[in-house]
Design an enzyme around this catalytic site. Structure first.
Site, short mmCIF file in Angstrom:
data_model
loop_
_atom_site.label_atom_id
_atom_site.label_comp_id
_atom_site.label_asym_id
_atom_site.label_seq_id
_atom_site.Cartn_x
_atom_site.Cartn_y
_atom_site.Cartn_z
N GLY A 46 10.56 -4.46 -16.87
CA GLY A 46 11.40 -5.45 -17.03
C GLY A 46 10.56 -6.49 -16.34
N GLN A 51 8.48 -14.56 -12.45
CA GLN A 51 7.44 -13.67 -11.86
C GLN A 51 6.19 -14.19 -12.49
OE1 GLN A 51 9.89 -10.04 -12.83
NE2 GLN A 51 8.59 -9.23 -11.18
N CYS A 94 9.17 -3.09 -8.11
CA CYS A 94 9.11 -4.37 -8.80
C CYS A 94 7.63 -4.68 -9.01
CB CYS A 94 9.92 -5.46 -7.68
SG CYS A 94 9.83 -7.18 -8.54
N LEU A 95 7.36 -5.50 -10.02
CA LEU A 95 5.79 -5.75 -10.41
C LEU A 95 5.45 -6.82 -9.18
CD1 LEU A 95 5.70 -6.20 -14.26
CD2 LEU A 95 4.68 -4.35 -12.73
N HIS A 136 18.63 -5.90 -11.55
CA HIS A 136 17.34 -6.27 -10.98
C HIS A 136 16.74 -7.58 -11.35
CE1 HIS A 136 13.31 -5.08 -9.18
NE2 HIS A 136 13.02 -6.05 -9.81
N GLU A 137 16.63 -7.78 -12.90
CA GLU A 137 16.17 -8.88 -13.10
C GLU A 137 17.00 -10.28 -12.90
OE1 GLU A 137 13.17 -8.68 -14.20
OE2 GLU A 137 13.13 -6.61 -14.08
N HIS A 140 16.25 -11.68 -9.97
CA HIS A 140 15.02 -12.61 -9.63
C HIS A 140 15.29 -14.13 -10.18
CE1 HIS A 140 11.56 -10.11 -9.03
NE2 HIS A 140 11.83 -9.23 -9.98
NI NI Z 1 11.23 -7.25 -10.16
#
Ligand code: NI
Length: 176
Positions: A46, A51, A94-95, A136-137, A140
């Site tokens: 995701g 991001q 998370c990236l 989660h997204e 963000h």
């Molecule tokens: Ni994330």
């Protein structure tokens, strides 16, 4: 398509409130394709636009396994319209918080209203990993990271670790 740079903590842009998308046009579709390529290369399941430094309410998700055909999901202006009473704990990563994983509790199921790649209104009912990923997204898009769900002590420790790394890589001289 182009691969984009992924921001990591403590980059302040990750704390921004993202703006709604007015029209899903070719520019937005191009951005979503670039986000997908970036996510596949990372690899991740995701990615939110912020991001990659774009403060717009856009999310791409793909939970397909390596040996399956890709099944990308495009969520523009996603809004949680319902969550289940029951919660579940899942180990998240998370990236933007590389190589750190921890348990987060969230509602087990959720329903999300969003625009798709063509700008059409859709509703997505999610459970399991998809429910975790969607929530989660969407966090963000509101400047929230999964580490915000942890205790302050843990969160501070994680942010401190990444701040040190950022400082070091910024000031390190070239090898002599
Ligand atoms: Ni994330």
């Amino acid at each position: 398509m182009a691969k984009l740079e992924i921001l990591t903590v403590p980059d302040p842009r990750l704390r921004q409130q993202c703006q709604r998308v007015e029209v899903v046009d070719d520019g937005i579709r191009q951005l979503m394709d670039d986000m997908l390529e970036t996510m596949y290369a990372a690899p991740g399941i995701g990615l939110a636009a912020i991001q990659v430094g774009v403060a717009k309410q856009i999310v791409v998700i793909d939970l397909s396994k390596d040996d399956e055909a890709r099944k990308p999901l495009f969520l523009v202006n996603p809004e949680v319209v319902w969550t289940s009473e029951e919660a579940r704990v899942y180990e998240e990563g998370c990236l933007s918080v590389p190589e750190y994983y921890d348990e987060v509790e969230r509602p087990e199921r959720c329903r999300v209203r969003h625009l798709d790649r063509d700008g059409k209104v859709q509703e997505l009912e999610a459970d399991g990993l998809l429910s975790v990923c969607v929530q989660h997204e969407i966090d963000h898009l509101n400047g929230r990271l999964f580490i915000d769900h942890l205790s302050k002590l843990k969160r501070d420790r994680v942010v401190k670790k990444f701040s040190k790394q950022a400082k070091f890589s910024g000031k390190a001289p070239a090898a002599l």
